[in-house]
Design a protein around this motif. Structure first.
Motif, PDB file in Angstrom:
ATOM      1  N   TYR A 219       0.802  -1.222   0.000  1.00  0.00           N
ATOM      2  CA  TYR A 219       0.000   0.000   0.000  1.00  0.00           C
ATOM      3  C   TYR A 219       0.840   1.280   0.000  1.00  0.00           C
ATOM      4  N   THR A 231      -5.731   0.584  -3.861  1.00  0.00           N
ATOM      5  CA  THR A 231      -6.215   0.885  -2.510  1.00  0.00           C
ATOM      6  C   THR A 231      -7.274  -0.157  -2.132  1.00  0.00           C
ATOM      7  N   SER A 232      -7.728  -0.095  -0.887  1.00  0.00           N
ATOM      8  CA  SER A 232      -8.567  -1.192  -0.375  1.00  0.00           C
ATOM      9  C   SER A 232      -9.994  -1.189  -0.902  1.00  0.00           C
ATOM     10  N   ARG A 233     -10.501  -0.038  -1.293  1.00  0.00           N
ATOM     11  CA  ARG A 233     -11.919   0.140  -1.659  1.00  0.00           C
ATOM     12  C   ARG A 233     -12.857  -0.318  -0.535  1.00  0.00           C
ATOM     13  N   LEU A 234     -12.417  -0.146   0.688  1.00  0.00           N
ATOM     14  CA  LEU A 234     -13.263  -0.502   1.831  1.00  0.00           C
ATOM     15  C   LEU A 234     -14.195   0.641   2.245  1.00  0.00           C
ATOM     16  N   SER A 235     -13.992   1.834   1.650  1.00  0.00           N
ATOM     17  CA  SER A 235     -14.686   3.020   2.169  1.00  0.00           C
ATOM     18  C   SER A 235     -16.223   2.911   2.203  1.00  0.00           C
ATOM     19  N   GLN A 262      -4.347   6.237   7.106  1.00  0.00           N
ATOM     20  CA  GLN A 262      -5.513   6.734   6.348  1.00  0.00           C
ATOM     21  C   GLN A 262      -6.793   6.568   7.154  1.00  0.00           C
ATOM     22  N   ARG A 266      -9.808   9.388   8.591  1.00  0.00           N
ATOM     23  CA  ARG A 266     -11.266   9.262   8.704  1.00  0.00           C
ATOM     24  C   ARG A 266     -11.715   9.701  10.104  1.00  0.00           C
ATOM     25  N   ASN A 327      -8.629   8.150  -4.496  1.00  0.00           N
ATOM     26  CA  ASN A 327      -8.343   9.341  -3.678  1.00  0.00           C
ATOM     27  C   ASN A 327      -7.507  10.372  -4.428  1.00  0.00           C
ATOM     28  N   ARG A 330      -9.696  12.215  -6.631  1.00  0.00           N
ATOM     29  CA  ARG A 330     -10.569  13.148  -5.889  1.00  0.00           C
ATOM     30  C   ARG A 330      -9.809  14.439  -5.606  1.00  0.00           C
ATOM     31  N   ASP A 358     -19.413   6.046  -0.642  1.00  0.00           N
ATOM     32  CA  ASP A 358     -18.842   6.293   0.685  1.00  0.00           C
ATOM     33  C   ASP A 358     -19.148   7.709   1.180  1.00  0.00           C
ATOM     34  N   GLY A 359     -19.962   8.447   0.408  1.00  0.00           N
ATOM     35  CA  GLY A 359     -20.204   9.855   0.738  1.00  0.00           C
ATOM     36  C   GLY A 359     -20.795  10.021   2.132  1.00  0.00           C
ATOM     37  N   ASP A 360     -20.127  10.753   2.966  1.00  0.00           N
ATOM     38  CA  ASP A 360     -20.692  11.082   4.275  1.00  0.00           C
ATOM     39  C   ASP A 360     -20.271  12.483   4.672  1.00  0.00           C
ATOM     40  N   ASN A 363     -16.348  13.151   6.117  1.00  0.00           N
ATOM     41  CA  ASN A 363     -15.231  12.943   5.188  1.00  0.00           C
ATOM     42  C   ASN A 363     -15.380  13.711   3.893  1.00  0.00           C
ATOM     43  N   ASN A 364     -16.600  13.802   3.389  1.00  0.00           N
ATOM     44  CA  ASN A 364     -16.784  14.536   2.145  1.00  0.00           C
ATOM     45  C   ASN A 364     -16.529  16.027   2.404  1.00  0.00           C
ATOM     46  N   ASN A 367     -12.780  16.768   3.524  1.00  0.00           N
ATOM     47  CA  ASN A 367     -11.806  16.704   2.427  1.00  0.00           C
ATOM     48  C   ASN A 367     -12.005  17.839   1.434  1.00  0.00           C
TER      49      ASN A 367
HETATM   50  P1  FAD Z   1      -7.794   3.440   1.182  1.00  0.00           P
HETATM   51  O1  FAD Z   1      -6.691   4.203   0.567  1.00  0.00           O
HETATM   52  O2  FAD Z   1      -7.750   1.965   1.099  1.00  0.00           O
HETATM   53  O3  FAD Z   1      -7.855   3.921   2.693  1.00  0.00           O
HETATM   54  C1  FAD Z   1      -8.463   3.119   3.717  1.00  0.00           C
HETATM   55  C2  FAD Z   1      -9.561   3.887   4.389  1.00  0.00           C
HETATM   56  O4  FAD Z   1      -9.036   5.055   5.015  1.00  0.00           O
HETATM   57  C3  FAD Z   1     -10.634   4.386   3.450  1.00  0.00           C
HETATM   58  O5  FAD Z   1     -11.575   3.383   3.167  1.00  0.00           O
HETATM   59  C4  FAD Z   1     -11.221   5.567   4.220  1.00  0.00           C
HETATM   60  O6  FAD Z   1     -12.162   5.133   5.177  1.00  0.00           O
HETATM   61  C5  FAD Z   1     -10.003   6.101   4.955  1.00  0.00           C
HETATM   62  N1  FAD Z   1      -9.427   7.231   4.205  1.00  0.00           N
HETATM   63  C6  FAD Z   1      -8.499   7.210   3.237  1.00  0.00           C
HETATM   64  N2  FAD Z   1      -8.177   8.460   2.837  1.00  0.00           N
HETATM   65  C7  FAD Z   1      -8.946   9.278   3.568  1.00  0.00           C
HETATM   66  C8  FAD Z   1      -9.102  10.684   3.617  1.00  0.00           C
HETATM   67  N3  FAD Z   1      -8.388  11.536   2.844  1.00  0.00           N
HETATM   68  N4  FAD Z   1     -10.020  11.196   4.468  1.00  0.00           N
HETATM   69  C9  FAD Z   1     -10.751  10.400   5.260  1.00  0.00           C
HETATM   70  N5  FAD Z   1     -10.646   9.066   5.260  1.00  0.00           N
HETATM   71  C10 FAD Z   1      -9.762   8.516   4.429  1.00  0.00           C
HETATM   72  N6  FAD Z   1     -13.819   9.421   1.997  1.00  0.00           N
HETATM   73  C11 FAD Z   1     -14.973   8.944   2.472  1.00  0.00           C
HETATM   74  O7  FAD Z   1     -14.972   7.895   3.142  1.00  0.00           O
HETATM   75  N7  FAD Z   1     -16.146   9.570   2.230  1.00  0.00           N
HETATM   76  C12 FAD Z   1     -16.224  10.714   1.483  1.00  0.00           C
HETATM   77  O8  FAD Z   1     -17.306  11.272   1.294  1.00  0.00           O
HETATM   78  C13 FAD Z   1     -15.016  11.239   0.947  1.00  0.00           C
HETATM   79  N8  FAD Z   1     -15.017  12.351   0.173  1.00  0.00           N
HETATM   80  C14 FAD Z   1     -13.827  12.860  -0.301  1.00  0.00           C
HETATM   81  C15 FAD Z   1     -13.830  14.045  -1.048  1.00  0.00           C
HETATM   82  C16 FAD Z   1     -12.636  14.581  -1.529  1.00  0.00           C
HETATM   83  C17 FAD Z   1     -12.646  15.896  -2.303  1.00  0.00           C
HETATM   84  C18 FAD Z   1     -11.415  13.944  -1.254  1.00  0.00           C
HETATM   85  C19 FAD Z   1     -10.115  14.513  -1.742  1.00  0.00           C
HETATM   86  C20 FAD Z   1     -11.395  12.767  -0.511  1.00  0.00           C
HETATM   87  C21 FAD Z   1     -12.588  12.201  -0.019  1.00  0.00           C
HETATM   88  N9  FAD Z   1     -12.595  11.030   0.754  1.00  0.00           N
HETATM   89  C22 FAD Z   1     -13.790  10.553   1.242  1.00  0.00           C
HETATM   90  C23 FAD Z   1     -11.335  10.403   1.211  1.00  0.00           C
HETATM   91  C24 FAD Z   1     -10.754   9.309   0.303  1.00  0.00           C
HETATM   92  O9  FAD Z   1     -10.683   9.744  -1.014  1.00  0.00           O
HETATM   93  C25 FAD Z   1     -11.543   8.001   0.371  1.00  0.00           C
HETATM   94  O10 FAD Z   1     -11.760   7.620   1.717  1.00  0.00           O
HETATM   95  C26 FAD Z   1     -10.762   6.875  -0.318  1.00  0.00           C
HETATM   96  O11 FAD Z   1     -10.494   7.203  -1.655  1.00  0.00           O
HETATM   97  C27 FAD Z   1     -11.556   5.596  -0.248  1.00  0.00           C
HETATM   98  O12 FAD Z   1     -10.938   4.595  -0.980  1.00  0.00           O
HETATM   99  P2  FAD Z   1     -10.291   3.326  -0.284  1.00  0.00           P
HETATM  100  O13 FAD Z   1     -11.276   2.700   0.645  1.00  0.00           O
HETATM  101  O14 FAD Z   1      -9.725   2.467  -1.346  1.00  0.00           O
HETATM  102  O15 FAD Z   1      -9.149   4.014   0.587  1.00  0.00           O
END
Ligand code: FAD
Length: 438
Positions: A219, A231-235, A262, A266, A327, A330, A358-360, A363-364, A367
């Protein structure tokens, strides 16, 4: 206690679900309940569908344990009290949440429980560390990530709880029908549910490649590689509580590692939203410059991925196709909207809010504000030059070609700058010039 009602909200799992585990440990009979709240429906077709799938999965799991998931429609507080009285319950448990709406719901539920002599208890479980549990010496929450991460990684985390082995439901109340599965908007959206989430988590932690590395091990090096999709896509599963963030963080191991870090981001945004519930509407940083342009056409082409900047368009198209976006994309697409074309972050937030599984709120909003420079970034004027980002994080142009089929025939990194291609080649592409040149 004889009978407890467990009101599920966005904690749709049986593993490490403290509100459920405590009810099962302390009451002879347990009534798992979900109330479909019309005030929350219809904000995102993608999330409505994911929610429905998660509820169906939870119901099947609870049935396997001898119980069920009771479904009601209407005001969650009124419906919970009505059911509690019907089954002659002694108490109600719920997971605590941070939004305005959730906090208001919790207060009303607690008051109504008092009025009806029901024991009310709210439990942690939405985050690894409770929002509000860690405070700096000079404030009620952390405004900067790094000191929060230090405190978070060094804190005592609660012990996880096991899934109940059996659930005894009192006889009598109707279980209630789950409505037909609603259509989502994104054809390639992931399916909801704890079962699917746990499968994905197992794959993430356990799948080992021919070099003996799991996806988690790689990672740190791969999470920004747009084409690698590593990435994990667990969000979405974390968003709906199909997975416990504590369980994910604990299973991943190394608290200082890049993946667990990461998860701390959150939690960070949750504790900010807990202290500043207007995060979705109001600039967090006092005195932040908020001089946004109004340009409906520019917003429209950004939304549908026709800005003429391929890396931006690729991200925006991934969002609509999958209800999810990488991410790094985004960051690029949000940076482009706010810092390149100067539009209001709230418009971007709303669009992401419509599509993201994952919109909440925390975090939305957290970020978006971070990228727009109105939030917690200590360098609020930082820019995200889309071209530089494209060459760095999609060096061979694969991510762009995957999502922008009009450019599928352009080889290598040249795909990032179609305006530099020979005129004859450009003329053959059904792809617009950059917004800045129109
Ligand atoms: P991984 O890279 O596998 O990360 C593991 C977990 O860590 C994620 O599932 C998530 O829960 C958390 N995480 C990772 N990066 C962030 C971050 N920057 N902020 C908060 N948590 C994070 N994430 C959301 O869950 N909901 C949203 O509505 C959201 N809106 C976003 C809007 C913008 C403009 C940006 C820049 C980022 C946003 N993110 C949001 C954060 C992040 O992009 C996603 O959590 C991430 O891409 C989810 O993919 P993943 O599970 O593969 O992440």
């Amino acid at each position: 206690m004889r009978t407890a009602v467990v009101l599920f909200t966005r904690d749709l799992r049986v593993h490490d679900q403290p509100a459920l585990a405590t009810a099962c440990a302390t009451a002879e009979q347990v009534v798992p309940l979900f109330v479909l709240d019309p005030r929350l429906a219809g904000r995102s077709a993608n999330r409505d569908r994911f929610l429905h799938q998660s509820l169906a999965d939870l119901r099947a799991t609870l049935r396997g344990l001898g119980g069920d998931l009771l479904i009601r429609h209407g005001d969650p507080v009124a419906e919970t009290i009505r059911l509690a009285r019907e089954v002659d319950a002694d108490g109600v448990t719920v997971s605590a949440d941070v939004s305005h709406y959730a906090r208001h719901r919790q207060r009303r539920l607690s008051d109504e429980c008092d009025r009806h002599r029901l024991a009310y208890r709210a439990f942690p479980g939405l985050t690894v560390v409770d929002p509000g549990a860690l405070t700096p010496t000079n404030g009620d929450h952390y405004k900067v990530f790094t000191p929060y991460f230090r405190a978070w990684a060094g804190a005592d985390w609660r012990a996880g709880c096991a899934a109940p082995e059996r659930i005894r439901l009192p006889g009598g109340p109707a279980v209630g029908r789950l409505p037909a599965l609603p259509d989502g908007e994104s054809p390639q959206a992931a399916a909801g549910g704890e079962t699917a989430g746990r499968r994905r988590l197992r794959d993430w932690l356990g799948h080992v490649d021919r070099y003996g590395d799991s996806r988690l091990d790689r990672y740190g090096d791969s999470h920004d590689d747009l084409a690698g999709d590593a990435t994990s896509r667990l969000s979405p599963y974390l968003r709906f509580g199909c997975l416990s963030p504590l369980e994910v963080a604990t299973a991943a191991g190394d608290r200082a590692g890049p993946f667990v870090r990461q998860l701390c981001w959150r939690d960070f945004h949750y504790q900010v939203a807990n202290a500043f519930p207007d995060l979705a509407t109001t600039a967090y940083r006092r005195g932040a410059s908020e001089q946004w342009r109004y340009d409906a056409d520019a917003l429209d082409v950004w939304q549908i991925g026709h800005t003429g900047v391929p890396i931006v368009d690729a991200g925006m198209r991934q969002l609509r196709a999958e209800g999810w976006m990488h991410n790094r994309a985004r960051l690029i697409t949000a940076g482009y909207l706010t810092k390149e074309i100067g539009l209001d972050w709230r418009d971007g937030l709303a669009w992401f809010g419509r599509w993201l599984l994952d919109g909440d709120l925390p975090n939305n909003s957290g970020n978006w504000q971070w990228v727009a420079g109105t939030g917690n970034d200590t360098r609020p004027h930082r820019g995200f030059n889309p071209l530089r980002q494209a060459h760095r994080f999609d060096p061979a142009g694969e991510y762009v070609r995957r999502w922008v089929p009009e450019l599928a025939g352009v080889a290598g990194a040249a795909v990032h700058e179609p305006w530099r291609l020979p005129l004859a080649v450009r003329a053959g592409l059904d792809y617009p010039p950059p917004l800045s040149e129109r």
